[in-house]
Design a protein around this motif. Sequence first.
Motif, PDB file in Angstrom:
ATOM      1  N   TYR A 443      62.235   3.534  86.719  1.00 46.94           N
ATOM      2  CA  TYR A 443      63.378   3.957  87.470  1.00 46.94           C
ATOM      3  C   TYR A 443      64.247   4.195  86.264  1.00 46.94           C
ATOM      4  CZ  TYR A 443      67.171   3.537  90.724  1.00 46.94           C
ATOM      5  OH  TYR A 443      68.235   3.953  91.431  1.00 46.94           O
ATOM      6  N   PHE A 444      64.774   5.366  86.359  1.00 43.44           N
ATOM      7  CA  PHE A 444      65.618   5.770  85.121  1.00 43.44           C
ATOM      8  C   PHE A 444      67.023   6.156  85.670  1.00 43.44           C
ATOM      9  CE2 PHE A 444      61.453   7.205  84.112  1.00 43.44           C
ATOM     10  CZ  PHE A 444      61.127   7.335  82.833  1.00 43.44           C
ATOM     11  N   ASN A 445      68.125   5.481  84.929  1.00 45.44           N
ATOM     12  CA  ASN A 445      69.495   5.544  85.211  1.00 45.44           C
ATOM     13  C   ASN A 445      70.312   5.723  83.904  1.00 45.44           C
ATOM     14  OD1 ASN A 445      70.137   5.084  88.337  1.00 45.44           O
ATOM     15  ND2 ASN A 445      68.491   3.620  87.829  1.00 45.44           N
ATOM     16  N   LYS A 446      71.806   6.102  84.162  1.00 45.41           N
ATOM     17  CA  LYS A 446      72.370   6.090  83.022  1.00 45.41           C
ATOM     18  C   LYS A 446      72.614   4.575  82.436  1.00 45.41           C
ATOM     19  CE  LYS A 446      74.381  10.566  83.998  1.00 45.41           C
ATOM     20  NZ  LYS A 446      75.675  11.136  84.459  1.00 45.41           N
ATOM     21  N   THR A 447      73.147   3.809  83.134  1.00 41.16           N
ATOM     22  CA  THR A 447      73.586   2.395  82.997  1.00 41.16           C
ATOM     23  C   THR A 447      72.947   1.439  83.885  1.00 41.16           C
ATOM     24  OG1 THR A 447      75.519   2.427  84.105  1.00 41.16           O
ATOM     25  CG2 THR A 447      75.773   3.330  81.836  1.00 41.16           C
ATOM     26  N   LYS A 448      73.085   0.057  83.483  1.00 42.11           N
ATOM     27  CA  LYS A 448      72.744  -1.089  84.373  1.00 42.11           C
ATOM     28  C   LYS A 448      73.501  -0.949  85.846  1.00 42.11           C
ATOM     29  CE  LYS A 448      73.488  -4.182  81.593  1.00 42.11           C
ATOM     30  NZ  LYS A 448      73.668  -5.724  81.200  1.00 42.11           N
ATOM     31  N   CYS A 469      58.351  -2.858  88.657  1.00 45.05           N
ATOM     32  CA  CYS A 469      59.449  -1.983  88.346  1.00 45.05           C
ATOM     33  C   CYS A 469      60.161  -2.130  87.060  1.00 45.05           C
ATOM     34  CB  CYS A 469      60.712  -2.044  89.509  1.00 45.05           C
ATOM     35  SG  CYS A 469      62.016  -0.803  89.164  1.00 45.05           S
ATOM     36  N   THR A 470      59.885  -0.871  86.139  1.00 45.19           N
ATOM     37  CA  THR A 470      60.553  -0.969  85.049  1.00 45.19           C
ATOM     38  C   THR A 470      61.676   0.069  84.845  1.00 45.19           C
ATOM     39  OG1 THR A 470      58.347  -1.304  84.008  1.00 45.19           O
ATOM     40  CG2 THR A 470      60.149  -0.625  82.361  1.00 45.19           C
ATOM     41  N   HIS A 471      62.723  -0.438  84.248  1.00 48.23           N
ATOM     42  CA  HIS A 471      64.097   0.214  84.307  1.00 48.23           C
ATOM     43  C   HIS A 471      64.151   0.840  82.859  1.00 48.23           C
ATOM     44  CE1 HIS A 471      65.397  -1.247  88.144  1.00 48.23           C
ATOM     45  NE2 HIS A 471      64.980  -2.607  87.428  1.00 48.23           N
ATOM     46  N   PHE A 472      64.644   2.149  82.920  1.00 44.20           N
ATOM     47  CA  PHE A 472      65.013   2.830  81.636  1.00 44.20           C
ATOM     48  C   PHE A 472      66.468   3.320  81.811  1.00 44.20           C
ATOM     49  CE2 PHE A 472      60.709   3.169  82.658  1.00 44.20           C
ATOM     50  CZ  PHE A 472      59.855   2.505  81.396  1.00 44.20           C
ATOM     51  N   LEU A 473      67.378   2.893  80.670  1.00 43.43           N
ATOM     52  CA  LEU A 473      68.666   3.401  80.512  1.00 43.43           C
ATOM     53  C   LEU A 473      68.962   4.655  79.575  1.00 43.43           C
ATOM     54  CD1 LEU A 473      70.106  -0.021  81.282  1.00 43.43           C
ATOM     55  CD2 LEU A 473      69.460   1.523  82.922  1.00 43.43           C
ATOM     56  N   SER A 474      69.429   5.729  79.748  1.00 50.26           N
ATOM     57  CA  SER A 474      69.527   6.696  78.948  1.00 50.26           C
ATOM     58  C   SER A 474      71.008   6.540  78.203  1.00 50.26           C
ATOM     59  CB  SER A 474      69.854   8.215  79.779  1.00 50.26           C
ATOM     60  OG  SER A 474      70.928   8.043  80.653  1.00 50.26           O
ATOM     61  N   GLN A 475      71.797   5.575  78.686  1.00 46.92           N
ATOM     62  CA  GLN A 475      73.099   5.520  77.924  1.00 46.92           C
ATOM     63  C   GLN A 475      73.081   4.067  77.451  1.00 46.92           C
ATOM     64  OE1 GLN A 475      76.416   6.684  80.030  1.00 46.92           O
ATOM     65  NE2 GLN A 475      75.673   8.677  80.419  1.00 46.92           N
ATOM     66  N   ALA A 476      71.878   3.212  77.066  1.00 50.07           N
ATOM     67  CA  ALA A 476      71.578   1.960  76.708  1.00 50.07           C
ATOM     68  C   ALA A 476      72.291   1.873  75.405  1.00 50.07           C
ATOM     69  CB  ALA A 476      70.275   1.555  76.904  1.00 50.07           C
ATOM     70  N   GLU A 477      73.189   0.966  74.929  1.00 45.43           N
ATOM     71  CA  GLU A 477      73.714   0.938  73.591  1.00 45.43           C
ATOM     72  C   GLU A 477      72.649   0.716  72.451  1.00 45.43           C
ATOM     73  OE1 GLU A 477      76.718  -2.066  73.505  1.00 45.43           O
ATOM     74  OE2 GLU A 477      78.054  -1.010  75.023  1.00 45.43           O
ATOM     75  N   ASP A 478      71.630  -0.262  72.710  1.00 43.87           N
ATOM     76  CA  ASP A 478      70.641  -0.485  71.800  1.00 43.87           C
ATOM     77  C   ASP A 478      69.575   0.436  71.641  1.00 43.87           C
ATOM     78  OD1 ASP A 478      69.699  -1.266  74.205  1.00 43.87           O
ATOM     79  OD2 ASP A 478      68.734  -3.124  73.778  1.00 43.87           O
ATOM     80  N   GLN A 479      69.056   0.850  72.611  1.00 46.84           N
ATOM     81  CA  GLN A 479      67.939   1.735  72.522  1.00 46.84           C
ATOM     82  C   GLN A 479      67.778   2.766  73.752  1.00 46.84           C
ATOM     83  OE1 GLN A 479      63.951  -0.089  72.054  1.00 46.84           O
ATOM     84  NE2 GLN A 479      62.767   1.838  71.770  1.00 46.84           N
TER      85      GLN A 479
END
Length: 534
Positions: A443-448, A469-479
């Motif tokens: 599941y891809f989103n910008k932020t939490k 379910c694995t979350h992926f954040l395109s605007q995560a600060e660390d990675q």
Amino acid sequence: MSDSSLKPPTSNAPLRPPQVKALASSGGLQLPQTAQQKLNSSASSSASGSATGNPRNKCALKPGYSLMNWIRLCNSGADLSGTGGRVVPVTKNELALHNKVTDGWMAIRGRVFNVTRYMDFHPGGVDELMRGVGRDATKLFDEVHAWVNYPQLLGKCYIGPLKENPVKVSKDTADFPLPAPISKPAEIVPRFDWIQKSSELTLIFYTRSFANPGLLLRRRNTKELVVRVLVEHKWHVFDFQLKDKVEWLPKTVKIGAETGKIEIVLGKEESAPWTNYGSHTSSKLDSPTLEEESYEYEVTRTKEFNDDSFELSLQSNQREVLMVPPVGYHVSLEAPLDGGVVQRSYTPVESSLLGLEANPPEGLHFLVKRYPNGPMSSHLHQLSVGSRVQLTPPRGGFLLSELTGHRNILLLAAGSGLTPILSLLQPILKRNTNRIESLLLFYFNKTKEDIWLKEKLEELHSQDERFSCTHFLSQAEDQPQRITTELLAPLFQEKQPDRCTYVAICGPSSFNTAAEDILTELKVKPNQIHVFRG
């Protein structure tokens, strides 16, 4: 036709030692060499006439591609035929199109097999097997080792009968019976039945396993109602004149995702046994014809979900229409805006995901993302309880039956594209036919803060560990993380027993395109991918 007749011709029993020994001694499926190849081989081989020292011209297989490895792959549940468990007749012209190493079909004695995954397991080598790909290889096969039990060896690769070349049962297949050649499955026409209690009338419609029917029920008066059943883009219409009066709305409506059975339980106005249900007429409509219709619904509930999303519940105005879309289908909401009619597609969400366990069965519930410049989402957001909108009948092209041959499934969702993916979870996890082994949601989103229903997804994992379910954040600060080939590649490693064999995708068009491009690069076939489009 029973469901069992649609299964590929393969034995459920594991290979016993004598069978394994017989296959090993035969060297698997090996096609003969041409005279020139034999001359070329003899010039550089040992006295046995083979570079490997074997007079039958076997080649050295790569590690992990032995006969036992092939048997394990066959027993892994992987869809080696590429048909999702269906038996599909193949014409000679169609067979000729599948003539590549990456897409190879072969016919032997009137039966077509997908030998793509068998290439690297073939003792005679890929080149030798390719001589029979895209054609009827019976003669080539018989020239060298007609004794090989090819139905046992390639049973899980079986596609269907070769048209104009009927199946002939011979001695070497006596212990491996195959179904008679069949044509494409006939059109699904719902079969009607009814049962009753003193106070209830139940209308029953039988479709087919995993037919994924939808329902549109409309009341005319207390004795007349129209039931429309949607199956494979065709609406089957049942116009009922009932024996006596019934209450509205139905007490319950059940649609079995696996059985394809629909039950509509209506309360009788007067408790008494009926001598019959009444009468009905039936007809059919194409989906495009019915999609020109729309129904007025009213807002029954609104609630903010997060900073840019909200919940919206609707029910039919006058409560005279009940709509149940098929799994993975959407409806379109219409509104008069900017001097015209604006229409947007939304997939309903199960009431339980929004904490609405006791909501009436006729309601439809939505999670809607609000866009600053989106006229429809902005319009819906400002609606109050009692406001009216127009809804179209369900639309979509998803076939739930395509998933039945797959035990390891990947779901890719981005943002609000989660909603059609959510509709798949329970039908897949609850099925008993070819039970699922793993259901992975990326599941891809910008932020939490943008993640929808995070707690519900975690709860589902705790209830059924096959789902994760694995979350992926395109605007995560660390990675920051986006969809990439490197991310998906480990799930599609060749010959891996638990590799994913089916992918469903929903998100913005750019996300869908990127996902499709990556899957194509990873050699995932088009019939193993479904993209939800509005």
